[in-house]
Design an enzyme around this catalytic site. Structure first.
Site, PDB file in Angstrom:
ATOM      1  CB  ALA A  42      15.418  -4.669  -4.542  1.00 41.93           C
ATOM      2  CE1 TYR A  57      -7.071  -3.536  14.613  1.00 38.30           C
ATOM      3  CE2 TYR A  57      -5.321  -3.803  16.203  1.00 38.30           C
ATOM      4  CZ  TYR A  57      -6.204  -2.986  15.527  1.00 38.30           C
ATOM      5  OH  TYR A  57      -6.215  -1.652  15.756  1.00 38.30           O
ATOM      6  CE  LYS A  93     -10.115  -8.161   7.787  1.00 41.47           C
ATOM      7  NZ  LYS A  93      -9.086  -7.524   8.590  1.00 41.47           N
ATOM      8  CB  CYS A 131      -3.563  -4.177   2.472  1.00 38.75           C
ATOM      9  SG  CYS A 131      -5.270  -3.665   2.350  1.00 38.75           S
ATOM     10  CG  HIS A 177     -36.509   6.167  14.310  1.00 38.24           C
ATOM     11  ND1 HIS A 177     -35.884   5.448  15.318  1.00 38.24           N
ATOM     12  CD2 HIS A 177     -37.771   5.670  14.214  1.00 38.24           C
ATOM     13  CE1 HIS A 177     -36.734   4.570  15.807  1.00 38.24           C
ATOM     14  NE2 HIS A 177     -37.884   4.682  15.158  1.00 38.24           N
ATOM     15  CB  SER A 218      -0.912   0.002   1.221  1.00 37.52           C
ATOM     16  OG  SER A 218      -1.720  -1.146   1.213  1.00 37.52           O
ATOM     17  CD  GLU A 222     -32.673   5.868  15.939  1.00 39.84           C
ATOM     18  OE1 GLU A 222     -33.324   6.901  16.079  1.00 39.84           O
ATOM     19  OE2 GLU A 222     -33.201   4.776  15.616  1.00 39.84           O
ATOM     20  CB  THR A 259      -4.003  -0.524   4.675  1.00 41.56           C
ATOM     21  OG1 THR A 259      -3.656  -1.882   4.854  1.00 41.56           O
ATOM     22  CG2 THR A 259      -3.983  -0.159   3.216  1.00 41.56           C
ATOM     23  CB  CYS A 279      -7.249  -5.234   4.639  1.00 44.86           C
ATOM     24  SG  CYS A 279      -5.750  -4.526   5.283  1.00 44.86           S
ATOM     25  CD  GLU A 289      -9.765  -8.383  11.737  1.00 44.61           C
ATOM     26  OE1 GLU A 289      -8.873  -8.806  10.979  1.00 44.61           O
ATOM     27  OE2 GLU A 289     -10.097  -7.188  11.779  1.00 44.61           O
TER      28      GLU A 289
HETATM   29  P1  NDP Z   1      -1.922  -7.696  17.777  1.00 42.09           P
HETATM   30  O1  NDP Z   1      -0.829  -6.828  18.245  1.00 42.09           O
HETATM   31  O2  NDP Z   1      -3.268  -7.135  17.557  1.00 42.09           O
HETATM   32  O3  NDP Z   1      -2.114  -8.876  18.837  1.00 42.09           O
HETATM   33  C1  NDP Z   1      -1.070  -9.716  19.171  1.00 42.09           C
HETATM   34  C2  NDP Z   1      -1.552 -10.756  20.171  1.00 42.09           C
HETATM   35  O4  NDP Z   1      -0.525 -11.711  20.356  1.00 42.09           O
HETATM   36  C3  NDP Z   1      -1.867 -10.163  21.515  1.00 42.09           C
HETATM   37  O5  NDP Z   1      -2.933 -10.872  22.061  1.00 42.09           O
HETATM   38  C4  NDP Z   1      -0.568 -10.383  22.308  1.00 42.09           C
HETATM   39  O6  NDP Z   1      -0.773 -10.598  23.676  1.00 42.09           O
HETATM   40  C5  NDP Z   1      -0.054 -11.676  21.694  1.00 42.09           C
HETATM   41  N1  NDP Z   1       1.395 -11.744  21.597  1.00 42.09           N
HETATM   42  C6  NDP Z   1       2.225 -10.792  21.115  1.00 42.09           C
HETATM   43  N2  NDP Z   1       3.502 -11.224  21.131  1.00 42.09           N
HETATM   44  C7  NDP Z   1       3.485 -12.471  21.632  1.00 42.09           C
HETATM   45  C8  NDP Z   1       4.487 -13.436  21.923  1.00 42.09           C
HETATM   46  N3  NDP Z   1       5.755 -13.169  21.716  1.00 42.09           N
HETATM   47  N4  NDP Z   1       4.085 -14.622  22.419  1.00 42.09           N
HETATM   48  C9  NDP Z   1       2.786 -14.868  22.665  1.00 42.09           C
HETATM   49  N5  NDP Z   1       1.802 -14.001  22.419  1.00 42.09           N
HETATM   50  C10 NDP Z   1       2.150 -12.809  21.920  1.00 42.09           C
HETATM   51  O7  NDP Z   1      -1.323  -8.462  16.519  1.00 42.09           O
HETATM   52  P2  NDP Z   1      -1.994  -9.217  15.283  1.00 42.09           P
HETATM   53  O8  NDP Z   1      -1.009 -10.245  14.890  1.00 42.09           O
HETATM   54  O9  NDP Z   1      -3.394  -9.618  15.571  1.00 42.09           O
HETATM   55  O10 NDP Z   1      -2.037  -8.076  14.174  1.00 42.09           O
HETATM   56  C11 NDP Z   1      -0.853  -7.349  13.832  1.00 42.09           C
HETATM   57  C12 NDP Z   1      -1.185  -5.926  13.465  1.00 42.09           C
HETATM   58  O11 NDP Z   1      -1.781  -5.916  12.182  1.00 42.09           O
HETATM   59  C13 NDP Z   1      -2.160  -5.233  14.381  1.00 42.09           C
HETATM   60  O12 NDP Z   1      -1.522  -4.607  15.467  1.00 42.09           O
HETATM   61  C14 NDP Z   1      -2.843  -4.253  13.474  1.00 42.09           C
HETATM   62  O13 NDP Z   1      -2.129  -3.037  13.496  1.00 42.09           O
HETATM   63  C15 NDP Z   1      -2.740  -4.898  12.113  1.00 42.09           C
HETATM   64  N6  NDP Z   1      -4.043  -5.465  11.722  1.00 42.09           N
HETATM   65  C16 NDP Z   1      -5.101  -4.616  11.587  1.00 42.09           C
HETATM   66  C17 NDP Z   1      -6.344  -5.114  11.244  1.00 42.09           C
HETATM   67  C18 NDP Z   1      -7.497  -4.174  11.113  1.00 42.09           C
HETATM   68  O14 NDP Z   1      -7.257  -2.968  11.005  1.00 42.09           O
HETATM   69  N7  NDP Z   1      -8.743  -4.646  11.139  1.00 42.09           N
HETATM   70  C19 NDP Z   1      -6.562  -6.530  11.002  1.00 42.09           C
HETATM   71  C20 NDP Z   1      -5.390  -7.329  11.192  1.00 42.09           C
HETATM   72  C21 NDP Z   1      -4.180  -6.800  11.542  1.00 42.09           C
HETATM   73  P3  NDP Z   1      -1.027  -9.439  24.762  1.00 42.09           P
HETATM   74  O15 NDP Z   1      -1.138  -8.141  24.043  1.00 42.09           O
HETATM   75  O16 NDP Z   1      -2.288  -9.811  25.455  1.00 42.09           O
HETATM   76  O17 NDP Z   1       0.129  -9.514  25.656  1.00 42.09           O
END
Ligand code: NDP
Length: 448
Positions: free
Chosen positions: A116, A179, A51, A43, A437, A15, A442, A312, A48, A183
């Site tokens: 690259a 996230y 998904k 994405c 409504h 993106s 609303e 994105t 995105c 999802e």
């Molecule tokens: P997130 O940061 O949302 O969640 C990561 C999860 O994994 C948390 O529950 C965290 O636990 C856990 N975690 C992190 N590191 C470790 C580890 N080393 N060992 C075990 N558990 C771990 O990451 P996602 O992978 O779901 O998504 C990545 C990013 O992609 C998001 O932050 C978001 O910015 C983007 N994204 C956005 C979407 C949208 O806009 N709809 C959809 C999908 C992705 P805890 O925090 O509880 O400690």
């Protein structure tokens, strides 16, 4: 002035990279973009877009159940064909990939389908060994899923592979509760899998407002999803029948058919030649200033590789600001305030601004307004699923500093409301607007 092969060489056609390339070329720059996989990036190809299409596909499971209350005779066991959905999604991904490629070509951007790497402040090395030069280099190489290094982790998949499954697994364990975890939990659950999420901490969706994520947890439990908290991965053991035995701290092992890691994403900065060119990293991400410039004067970075906000539309804005600044004579910076975001869970949630606890810490005095309601459609369907909207206002000025929602179509509704929040409107401004409504939206102007 040295004679470079290109004015701008972009690495990564996701993106951010695509936007920067196209806009810089439109301003007259000589631009090349290298992409080792497919134009479109995370994405479009494995994030995105596919998904969201799976989320739509999964939603039919609920709609078909609810349809009876609306007078439609729907058989008890509607057949679902995963491979048809999957392949239709792939076809749509191909279409968008084609559109992105055409846009770049139409703007005169040279697409180089190769990996690259950086060979110097102005030099890029292509996979075939050729070195090309550019006045500026833009890193837009994105991020990839992080997989914890536990024994047997190779038996698990990530969201990358989830789109390619041969069938919907009967029992899925998702590691993480952010996230991607929530999802895909919704998608797999609606498509008939038994889903368990395990997370190292005791919360889902850290960073979202507590009331909203509690509501998602409550609805998810009602739908039959299981959660195990304070559970650190110990290992995955493949059994003779092909099933996977997953062990973790604080809980009994679980036997499943598929393990999916959704434990965050890490910037793709390895083996890119960055250190040699003087590009500084922090926790694997490229450190940049507010002009997207790295610690090497001629190398810039946008998007997930900088790990600022992994979204994105943010990468797109960064790519646009970079091109405007350096090729359009329009210096511009991205405003990171009030970025709306959504989780396409079942039901979806969406938010802009501060959570209640952030607002209390930062502002001291806050006013909180709530609307806790059952959408009209859910009432007739007999679906016991309540939506929750929460508005947080500065206690002194009345300005809205946070808006958080969970419920049908909440991301669609929040995008419009986010404009008002960004513009600094108050609860009184919302209340001065007559309700439309009957809608769910609303509730935004009727909050108590
Ligand atoms: P997130 O940061 O949302 O969640 C990561 C999860 O994994 C948390 O529950 C965290 O636990 C856990 N975690 C992190 N590191 C470790 C580890 N080393 N060992 C075990 N558990 C771990 O990451 P996602 O992978 O779901 O998504 C990545 C990013 O992609 C998001 O932050 C978001 O910015 C983007 N994204 C956005 C979407 C949208 O806009 N709809 C959809 C999908 C992705 P805890 O925090 O509880 O400690």
């Amino acid at each position: 002035m040295p004679d470079y092969d290109y004015d701008l060489f972009v690495i990564g056609a996701g993106s951010g990279g695509t936007r920067a390339s196209r806009v810089a070329a439109a301003y007259g720059a000589r631009v090349a973009v290298a992409e080792e996989y497919r134009v479109g990036g995370t994405c479009v190809i494995r994030g995105c877009v596919p998904k969201k299409l799976l989320v739509y596909g999964a939603h039919f499971a609920e709609d078909l159940k609810d349809a009876r209350q609306f007078g439609w005779d729907v058989p008890d066991n509607c057949a679902f064909d995963w491979s048809r959905l999957r392949d239709n999604v792939f076809a749509e991904v191909d279409r968008i990939n084609g559109a992105y490629t055409a846009t770049l070509e139409n703007h005169g951007v040279e697409i180089i389908h190769e990996r690259a790497t950086i060979a110097g402040p102005h030099e890029v090395k292509l996979a075939n060994g050729r070195i090309v030069t550019a006045e500026r280099i833009l890193l837009a190489v994105g991020a990839r899923p992080h997989v914890p290094s536990c024994p047997g982790h190779e038996h698990g998949i990530t969201s990358n592979e989830a789109f390619h499954l041969d069938a919907v697994p009967k029992r899925v364990l998702i590691a993480g509760a952010g996230y991607i975890a929530n999802e895909f939990a919704g998608i797999f659950n609606e498509l008939g899998a038994k889903v368990t999420l395990i997370n190292r901490s005791e919360v889902i969706l850290r960073g979202y407002d507590e009331s909203i994520r509690d509501r998602l947890l409550q609805i998810s439990l009602m739908k039959g999803l299981e959660f195990r908290f304070n559970a650190e991965f110990r290992g995955i053991e493949k059994q003779a029948d092909g099933s996977l035995l997953v062990s973790m701290t604080n809980h009994e092992p679980i036997e499943v058919d598929c393990v999916m890691f959704a434990t965050g994403r890490v910037p793709n900065t390895e083996e890119l030649g960055l250190e040699e060119a003087g590009v500084e990293l922090h926790n694997g991400a490229v450190v940049v200033d507010d002009e997207n410039r790295s610690t090497c004067d001629s190398i810039f970075a946008v998007g997930d590789v900088t790990n600022r906000v992994q979204l994105t539309p943010v990468a797109i804005r960064e790519g646009q600001a970079f091109a405007d600044t350096f090729y359009g004579n329009k210096p511009s910076k991205v405003d990171y305030g009030c970025i709306p975001s959504a989780v396409f869970s079942h039901p979806p949630m969406a938010a802009v601004g501060m959570t209640e606890s952030e607002a209390k810490t930062k502002l001291g005095s806050v006013k909180v307004y709530l609307s806790d309601f059952r959408a009209m459609k859910n009432v007739l369907a007999g679906r016991n699923e309540r939506a929750l909207y929460k508005m947080i206002c500065d206690g002194d000025t009345g300005r809205i500093v946070g808006l958080h929602m969970i419920g049908p179509d909440s991301p669609e509704i929040l995008q419009a409301a986010a404009i008002a929040v960004k513009a600094g409107l108050t609860k009184d401004d919302f209340d001065a607007t007559v309700a439309l409504h009957p809608t769910m939206a609303e509730e935004l102007v009727l909050m108590k």
